[in-house]
Scaffold this motif. Sequence first.
Motif, PDB file in Angstrom:
ATOM      1  N   ARG A  97      76.484  11.253  56.205  1.00  0.00           N
ATOM      2  CA  ARG A  97      75.552  10.289  56.556  1.00  0.00           C
ATOM      3  C   ARG A  97      74.757  10.815  57.918  1.00  0.00           C
ATOM      4  N   LEU A  98      73.247  10.264  58.323  1.00  0.00           N
ATOM      5  CA  LEU A  98      72.642  10.542  59.259  1.00  0.00           C
ATOM      6  C   LEU A  98      72.815   9.298  60.190  1.00  0.00           C
ATOM      7  N   THR A  99      72.655   9.453  61.508  1.00  0.00           N
ATOM      8  CA  THR A  99      72.632   8.206  62.515  1.00  0.00           C
ATOM      9  C   THR A  99      71.156   8.491  63.206  1.00  0.00           C
ATOM     10  N   ARG A 100      70.500   7.528  63.598  1.00  0.00           N
ATOM     11  CA  ARG A 100      69.297   7.766  64.222  1.00  0.00           C
ATOM     12  C   ARG A 100      69.649   7.795  65.942  1.00  0.00           C
ATOM     13  N   THR A 103      72.677  10.418  70.730  1.00  0.00           N
ATOM     14  CA  THR A 103      73.761   9.719  71.637  1.00  0.00           C
ATOM     15  C   THR A 103      74.930  10.590  72.248  1.00  0.00           C
ATOM     16  N   PHE A 132      68.123  12.879  64.901  1.00  0.00           N
ATOM     17  CA  PHE A 132      69.255  12.464  64.192  1.00  0.00           C
ATOM     18  C   PHE A 132      70.773  13.132  64.405  1.00  0.00           C
ATOM     19  N   HIS A 135      76.737  13.403  60.434  1.00  0.00           N
ATOM     20  CA  HIS A 135      78.006  13.117  60.386  1.00  0.00           C
ATOM     21  C   HIS A 135      78.788  13.538  59.065  1.00  0.00           C
ATOM     22  N   ASN A 138      82.939  11.323  58.961  1.00  0.00           N
ATOM     23  CA  ASN A 138      82.886  10.510  60.327  1.00  0.00           C
ATOM     24  C   ASN A 138      82.958  11.382  61.264  1.00  0.00           C
ATOM     25  N   VAL A 140      80.902  14.258  63.946  1.00  0.00           N
ATOM     26  CA  VAL A 140      79.431  14.885  64.240  1.00  0.00           C
ATOM     27  C   VAL A 140      79.704  16.414  64.088  1.00  0.00           C
ATOM     28  N   CYS A 143      72.784  18.273  64.012  1.00  0.00           N
ATOM     29  CA  CYS A 143      71.667  17.059  64.323  1.00  0.00           C
ATOM     30  C   CYS A 143      70.421  17.715  63.880  1.00  0.00           C
TER      31      CYS A 143
END
Length: 234
Positions: A97-100, A103, A132, A135, A138, A140, A143
Amino acid sequence: MTEQHSAAGSVNRSQLTLPARGRALNRDSVIAVLTARMQLMVDLPAPEIFVHVAEGSSPDQILAQLTDTTGTALGWEGTVFPTNTRRRHVALPRGVRLTRGLTEIPPVDVPELDPRVLAALNDPQINAVDSFLLHIENRVRGCIPVLRLNPNTVSFRAVIHNKALLADDLRRRSFLRLAAWSTACDIHLDEGSTIITWMPDDGDPINEYKLQIAAPDWLTHWVTYRVLPNHLSA
């Protein structure tokens, strides 16, 4: 060619990008520009300039004549508009998955990250909100750094991850990279942003697939010439 993709800049005198269009692109003006850059390198024992030009442009033809060579393939710069209906979508594999946003990364994940990921987090030119994190199960693992060129345009070129990731299954890794890149494109295009993306012409088949999937509205193939002082005095 955007600044993100070009190596040209005030800190690198040996790199120069010539525009494909303009009023001053005849032979004399190109020689004048190159001569001026060469004069900035008089302190070097063997000055040389690596000039990036759009294939088929007037500067491309002029440099081919000056150097008596053909340009070395550099890469494709593609522009994709939000209205593009020809592009294809590649879904992320299960467990990916990608998270915006860039962080803070959990300390447990840091040792397995490519140093370029950490560099992207600290790069002031990268827009953290538009970028982004990748992951896998779960954790990382990489990016996609994104550069915001203006309110309506973003630019990104690659999925950055550790080279050891799926090293025993390169086909699966290529598909993962392609799917992550495609998903990032979908997100920004759905938000109404135009995408300027860069695909190196380095023989990596992933870039050919990117061209097919993105179906860019505009596409420029950039090439590089090595220019020496004798090329300008002939």
